[in-house]
Motif scaffolding. Structure first.
Motif, PDB file in Angstrom:
ATOM      1  N   ASP A 299       0.797  -1.228   0.000  1.00  0.00           N
ATOM      2  CA  ASP A 299       0.000   0.000   0.000  1.00  0.00           C
ATOM      3  C   ASP A 299       0.830   1.277   0.000  1.00  0.00           C
ATOM      4  O   ASP A 299       0.305   2.349  -0.323  1.00  0.00           O
ATOM      5  N   ILE A 300       2.099   1.195   0.384  1.00  0.00           N
ATOM      6  CA  ILE A 300       2.861   2.422   0.623  1.00  0.00           C
ATOM      7  C   ILE A 300       3.077   3.253  -0.647  1.00  0.00           C
ATOM      8  O   ILE A 300       3.311   4.456  -0.581  1.00  0.00           O
ATOM      9  N   TRP A 301       2.956   2.592  -1.815  1.00  0.00           N
ATOM     10  CA  TRP A 301       3.197   3.331  -3.057  1.00  0.00           C
ATOM     11  C   TRP A 301       2.185   4.435  -3.263  1.00  0.00           C
ATOM     12  O   TRP A 301       2.462   5.455  -3.902  1.00  0.00           O
ATOM     13  N   SER A 302       0.992   4.277  -2.710  1.00  0.00           N
ATOM     14  CA  SER A 302      -0.006   5.347  -2.861  1.00  0.00           C
ATOM     15  C   SER A 302       0.355   6.570  -2.022  1.00  0.00           C
ATOM     16  O   SER A 302      -0.154   7.658  -2.270  1.00  0.00           O
ATOM     17  N   SER A 303       1.227   6.383  -1.028  1.00  0.00           N
ATOM     18  CA  SER A 303       1.718   7.519  -0.238  1.00  0.00           C
ATOM     19  C   SER A 303       2.962   8.124  -0.862  1.00  0.00           C
ATOM     20  O   SER A 303       3.204   9.329  -0.750  1.00  0.00           O
ATOM     21  N   LEU A 304       3.762   7.272  -1.519  1.00  0.00           N
ATOM     22  CA  LEU A 304       5.030   7.737  -2.093  1.00  0.00           C
ATOM     23  C   LEU A 304       4.854   8.358  -3.483  1.00  0.00           C
ATOM     24  O   LEU A 304       5.475   9.371  -3.803  1.00  0.00           O
ATOM     25  N   ASN A 305       4.006   7.758  -4.281  1.00  0.00           N
ATOM     26  CA  ASN A 305       3.885   8.165  -5.680  1.00  0.00           C
ATOM     27  C   ASN A 305       2.804   9.235  -5.823  1.00  0.00           C
ATOM     28  O   ASN A 305       1.748   9.022  -6.406  1.00  0.00           O
ATOM     29  N   VAL A 306       3.104  10.432  -5.285  1.00  0.00           N
ATOM     30  CA  VAL A 306       2.106  11.507  -5.257  1.00  0.00           C
ATOM     31  C   VAL A 306       2.193  12.328  -6.543  1.00  0.00           C
ATOM     32  O   VAL A 306       3.215  12.328  -7.236  1.00  0.00           O
ATOM     33  N   PRO A 307       1.121  13.066  -6.853  1.00  0.00           N
ATOM     34  CA  PRO A 307       1.147  13.913  -8.054  1.00  0.00           C
ATOM     35  C   PRO A 307       2.223  14.990  -7.963  1.00  0.00           C
ATOM     36  O   PRO A 307       2.658  15.369  -6.868  1.00  0.00           O
ATOM     37  N   SER A 308       2.634  15.513  -9.108  1.00  0.00           N
ATOM     38  CA  SER A 308       3.632  16.579  -9.126  1.00  0.00           C
ATOM     39  C   SER A 308       3.085  17.812  -8.420  1.00  0.00           C
ATOM     40  O   SER A 308       1.872  18.044  -8.377  1.00  0.00           O
ATOM     41  N   GLY A 309       3.996  18.586  -7.853  1.00  0.00           N
ATOM     42  CA  GLY A 309       3.603  19.816  -7.178  1.00  0.00           C
ATOM     43  C   GLY A 309       3.261  19.648  -5.711  1.00  0.00           C
ATOM     44  O   GLY A 309       2.968  20.636  -5.031  1.00  0.00           O
ATOM     45  N   LEU A 310       3.291  18.405  -5.213  1.00  0.00           N
ATOM     46  CA  LEU A 310       2.998  18.157  -3.799  1.00  0.00           C
ATOM     47  C   LEU A 310       4.289  17.816  -3.062  1.00  0.00           C
ATOM     48  O   LEU A 310       5.185  17.175  -3.615  1.00  0.00           O
ATOM     49  N   GLY A 311       4.330  18.214  -1.770  1.00  0.00           N
ATOM     50  CA  GLY A 311       5.570  18.019  -1.008  1.00  0.00           C
ATOM     51  C   GLY A 311       5.424  17.178   0.234  1.00  0.00           C
ATOM     52  O   GLY A 311       6.231  17.289   1.154  1.00  0.00           O
ATOM     53  N   CYS A 312       4.381  16.348   0.312  1.00  0.00           N
ATOM     54  CA  CYS A 312       4.226  15.535   1.520  1.00  0.00           C
ATOM     55  C   CYS A 312       5.266  14.419   1.545  1.00  0.00           C
ATOM     56  O   CYS A 312       5.608  13.825   0.532  1.00  0.00           O
ATOM     57  N   SER A 313       5.787  14.152   2.740  1.00  0.00           N
ATOM     58  CA  SER A 313       6.776  13.093   2.920  1.00  0.00           C
ATOM     59  C   SER A 313       6.081  11.850   3.466  1.00  0.00           C
ATOM     60  O   SER A 313       4.933  11.908   3.921  1.00  0.00           O
ATOM     61  N   THR A 314       6.781  10.728   3.435  1.00  0.00           N
ATOM     62  CA  THR A 314       6.200   9.462   3.899  1.00  0.00           C
ATOM     63  C   THR A 314       7.189   8.720   4.782  1.00  0.00           C
ATOM     64  O   THR A 314       8.364   8.574   4.428  1.00  0.00           O
ATOM     65  N   VAL A 315       6.708   8.268   5.933  1.00  0.00           N
ATOM     66  CA  VAL A 315       7.497   7.441   6.835  1.00  0.00           C
ATOM     67  C   VAL A 315       6.657   6.226   7.207  1.00  0.00           C
ATOM     68  O   VAL A 315       5.434   6.219   7.045  1.00  0.00           O
ATOM     69  N   MET A 316       7.319   5.201   7.743  1.00  0.00           N
ATOM     70  CA  MET A 316       6.610   3.947   7.987  1.00  0.00           C
ATOM     71  C   MET A 316       6.244   3.716   9.450  1.00  0.00           C
ATOM     72  O   MET A 316       5.363   2.912   9.733  1.00  0.00           O
ATOM     73  N   TYR A 317       6.905   4.403  10.372  1.00  0.00           N
ATOM     74  CA  TYR A 317       6.732   4.055  11.778  1.00  0.00           C
ATOM     75  C   TYR A 317       6.273   5.259  12.598  1.00  0.00           C
ATOM     76  O   TYR A 317       6.670   6.407  12.329  1.00  0.00           O
ATOM     77  N   PRO A 318       5.453   5.025  13.628  1.00  0.00           N
ATOM     78  CA  PRO A 318       4.941   6.121  14.466  1.00  0.00           C
ATOM     79  C   PRO A 318       6.032   6.996  15.077  1.00  0.00           C
ATOM     80  O   PRO A 318       5.911   8.228  15.074  1.00  0.00           O
ATOM     81  N   GLU A 319       7.097   6.397  15.595  1.00  0.00           N
ATOM     82  CA  GLU A 319       8.153   7.200  16.196  1.00  0.00           C
ATOM     83  C   GLU A 319       8.819   8.092  15.154  1.00  0.00           C
ATOM     84  O   GLU A 319       9.140   9.264  15.428  1.00  0.00           O
ATOM     85  N   THR A 320       9.029   7.567  13.962  1.00  0.00           N
ATOM     86  CA  THR A 320       9.648   8.354  12.894  1.00  0.00           C
ATOM     87  C   THR A 320       8.778   9.548  12.524  1.00  0.00           C
ATOM     88  O   THR A 320       9.275  10.653  12.285  1.00  0.00           O
ATOM     89  N   ALA A 321       7.451   9.329  12.477  1.00  0.00           N
ATOM     90  CA  ALA A 321       6.533  10.429  12.171  1.00  0.00           C
ATOM     91  C   ALA A 321       6.639  11.519  13.225  1.00  0.00           C
ATOM     92  O   ALA A 321       6.662  12.717  12.908  1.00  0.00           O
ATOM     93  N   ALA A 322       6.734  11.124  14.494  1.00  0.00           N
ATOM     94  CA  ALA A 322       6.846  12.096  15.582  1.00  0.00           C
ATOM     95  C   ALA A 322       8.143  12.876  15.485  1.00  0.00           C
ATOM     96  O   ALA A 322       8.162  14.106  15.672  1.00  0.00           O
ATOM     97  N   ILE A 323       9.235  12.186  15.184  1.00  0.00           N
ATOM     98  CA  ILE A 323      10.533  12.862  15.082  1.00  0.00           C
ATOM     99  C   ILE A 323      10.535  13.830  13.902  1.00  0.00           C
ATOM    100  O   ILE A 323      11.045  14.952  13.999  1.00  0.00           O
ATOM    101  N   CYS A 324       9.947  13.423  12.778  1.00  0.00           N
ATOM    102  CA  CYS A 324       9.861  14.320  11.616  1.00  0.00           C
ATOM    103  C   CYS A 324       9.061  15.581  11.962  1.00  0.00           C
ATOM    104  O   CYS A 324       9.447  16.697  11.594  1.00  0.00           O
ATOM    105  N   ALA A 325       7.956  15.399  12.673  1.00  0.00           N
ATOM    106  CA  ALA A 325       7.165  16.554  13.091  1.00  0.00           C
ATOM    107  C   ALA A 325       7.973  17.443  14.029  1.00  0.00           C
ATOM    108  O   ALA A 325       7.969  18.675  13.904  1.00  0.00           O
ATOM    109  N   ALA A 326       8.693  16.820  14.959  1.00  0.00           N
ATOM    110  CA  ALA A 326       9.476  17.581  15.938  1.00  0.00           C
ATOM    111  C   ALA A 326      10.580  18.395  15.276  1.00  0.00           C
ATOM    112  O   ALA A 326      10.853  19.528  15.678  1.00  0.00           O
ATOM    113  N   THR A 327      11.220  17.837  14.249  1.00  0.00           N
ATOM    114  CA  THR A 327      12.307  18.574  13.599  1.00  0.00           C
ATOM    115  C   THR A 327      11.781  19.835  12.913  1.00  0.00           C
ATOM    116  O   THR A 327      12.494  20.837  12.821  1.00  0.00           O
ATOM    117  N   ASN A 328      10.540  19.796  12.433  1.00  0.00           N
ATOM    118  CA  ASN A 328       9.936  20.994  11.851  1.00  0.00           C
ATOM    119  C   ASN A 328       9.644  22.040  12.924  1.00  0.00           C
ATOM    120  O   ASN A 328       9.966  23.218  12.769  1.00  0.00           O
TER     121      ASN A 328
END
Length: 423
Positions: A362-391
Motif C-alpha cells: 500500500d505504501i506506493w499510494s503515499s510515495l507516488n504523489v502527483p507533481s507539485g505536492l511536497g508531503c513526505s512518507t514514513v513507515m513508523y509512528p516514532e519516525t513520524a513524531a521525530i519528523c514533526a518535531a524537527t519541523n
C-alpha cells in the motif's frame, strides 16, 4: 555569615561545606537532599577581589531557579529540585567532581591570554570546550581529558573514566546550546559559560551546583560594550558603591529577562486518520510526539468519502495562525496525505498504518504523489513524531532541546549496554 537553623520551612542539619558565595546544608527531614543558600557576596580572581553586594543572593537564586527549571523541563538530569526561599533552593545531595566544564562560542577573556594571536570574537563552530581543575591556590589550571581520566576521581562510588568524561563533555555542550537558544529569544548572545557536575547517593551523574550570572558572559545584541555579566565587576580596577550598583542592576536585568521568557508552546501537530480503525496507530504517534514536548490533536476525516470535511479541518487549523504539522494516517489507497498537501502550505507527513505486508503493497499510494505536492512518507509512528518535531524545532528551543537530549540518551545508554554484554 552565621550558621542557619531553618530555611523555607526546612530545619537544617550540619553545614556540609561553605564557599565564597554559598553555604550547603544537610536536611535531616529530606534524606538524600541538601539546601544551598546563596550569599550577598561577589568575588573575582579566586577570591582576591571580594565585596558585599546586598541583594545578590536573591537575584542569584532567582536566576539559578529559572535556568534549572528550563533544563528540568527538557528532561536533563540535574540536582536542582525547587526554590525554598528567596535566597535558597533544595537540591539532590551530590559529591562534586572538582572540574569546571567551560563551553565557548566566541574567543574572549582567558582564552585570548592563553592563545595569543587569536582575534577577539573568533567564532567557534562547533563550540570550543575546555576543562579546568578547581584549585584556587593554583588559579584553576586547565586540564586535558587525559588528566581528568588519569586522576581516577572516585565520586560517591563512581570512578570517573573516559565514558563519564565524554558524557559530561557532551552534556555541558548541550547545556550551553540550550541556553544559547534561550538567550537568543531575548536578543542576547551567550558568549561562554561554565558548569559543574556531581554524583548523587544513587551514583547518578547530575548537572549540579549553581548556574547564575557568575557562570556566563552575556552580550545584549551580541555587543561586548553592552555586557551585563560578572565581567563588568572583574574589569574594575577600583570598586565604588556606584560600580556595585551597576553590577547589581545588570544582574537584576538578567533575572528579569529570564522572567519574561515566553514559553515556546504555540504549535500543534494534527494527526488526521482516514478511519477510526486506525486509532491505535495514531495513539502511538501521539505518545511519541508528547514525549518530545509536542502539542497533539487527533481528528478523523476521509479524503475519499468526506473530502469537504477534510478540507474544513485544514482550514480551521490554518486559521489558528500558529505552526502546524499535519500527519496523515490512511492505508490502502492513501488519498488523505496528498489531498491535505495539495490544500495547505504547512508540512504534511504520511504515516500509513497496517502490517509490514500491507505496507509493502500500500505504501506506493503515499510515495507516488502527483507533481507539485511536497508531503513526505514514513513507515513508523516514532519516525513520524521525530519528523514533526524537527519541523517545530526550527522555532522552538524546548522541542529542539528534547531532540538533542534524545541523542545524548543514546550515547549514555548504548555504551552501558555494550559493557554489560562484554562482561
Amino acid at each position: 555569615m552565621a550558621t542557619l537553623k531553618e530555611v523555607g520551612g526546612y530545619k537544617l542539619g550540619n553545614l556540609i561545606i561553605e564557599g565564597k558565595t554559598k553555604q550547603v546544608y544537610d536536611v535531616p527531614t529530606s534524606p538524600g537532599n541538601c539546601i544551598l543558600v546563596s550569599k550577598d557576596r561577589i568575588t573575582a580572581g579566586d577570591g582576591v577581589k571580594s565585596h558585599q553586594l546586598v541583594g545578590k543572593s536573591v537575584i542569584s537564586n532567582k536566576t539559578n531557579a529559572k535556568v534549572f527549571e528550563i533544563l528540568n523541563k527538557i528532561g536533563l538530569k540535574t540536582a536542582f529540585i525547587k526554590s525554598v526561599a528567596d535566597n535558597a533552593f533544595l537540591s539532590r545531595k551530590c559529591e562534586m567532581i572538582p572540574i569546571e566544564w567551560v563551553t565557548r562560542r566566541l574567543a574572549t577573556g582567558s582564552f585570548l591570554r592563553r592563545h595569543p594571536g587569536v582575534k577577539e570574537g573568533y567564532r567557534f563552530t562547533p563550540v570550543k570546550h575546555e576543562t579546568f581543575f578547581k584549585d584556587d591556590a593554583n588559579h584553576d589550571p586547565q586540564w586535558s581529558e587525559e588528566q581528568i581520566i588519569s586522576a581516577e576521581f572516585k565520586v560517591n562510588g563512581v570512578v570517573i573514566g573516559k565514558h563519564e568524561v565524554d558524557l559530561m563533555t557532551k552534556t555541558s555542550i548541550l547545556v550551553f546550546e540550550i541556553l544559547e537558544k534561550v538567550w537568543q529569544t531575548r536578543d542576547c548572545a551567550l558568549i561562554d559559560m561554565k558548569i559543574e557536575f556531581g554524583v548523587d547517593e544513587q551514583g547518578v551523574l547530575l548537572v549540579a551546583d549553581i548556574i547564575d550570572s557568575d557562570s556566563w558572559r552575556l552580550w545584549p545584541s551580541g555587543d561586548k560594550r553592552l555586557m551585563v555579566d560578572k565581567q563588568v565587576y572583574r574589569n574594575l580596577t577600583t570598586v565604588t558603591d556606584k560600580d556595585l550598583d551597576t553590577v547589581k542592576r545588570n544582574f537584576e536585568w538578567i533575572a528579569d529577562q529570564l522572567d519574561h521568557l515566553i514559553p515556546p508552546n504555540n504549535h500543534l501537530v494534527v494527526i488526521v486518520m482516514g478511519s477510526p480503525a486506525d486509532k491505535d496507530h495514531c495513539d502511538k504517534i501521539k505518545r511519541y510526539c508528547e514525549e518530545l514536548g509536542l502539542n497533539v490533536e487527533i481528528r478523523v476525516a476521509s479524503a475519499h468519502k468526506t473530502t469537504d470535511f477534510a478540507l474544513e479541518i485544514v482550514s480551521f487549523y490554518e486559521g489558528l495562525c500558529i505552526p502546524i504539522i499535519f500527519i496523515a494516517v490512511a492505508g490502502r489507497s492513501n488519498g488523505l496525505g496528498p489531498v491535505l498537501s495539495g490544500n495547505t502550505d504547512f508540512p504534511v507527513i504520511n504515516c500509513p498504518p497496517g502490517s509490514r505486508d500491507d505496507l509493502s503493497r500500500d505504501i506506493w499510494s503515499s510515495l507516488n504523489v502527483p507533481s507539485g505536492l511536497g508531503c513526505s512518507t514514513v513507515m513508523y509512528p516514532e519516525t513520524a513524531a521525530i519528523c514533526a518535531a524537527t519541523n517545530i524545532a526550527l522555532s522552538n528551543y524546548i522541542v529542539w532541546s528534547r531532540l538533542r537530549l534524545k541523542r545524548l540518551g543514546y550515547f549514555e545508554s548504548i555504551p552501558k549496554a555494550d559493557k554489560i554484554v562484554r562482561n
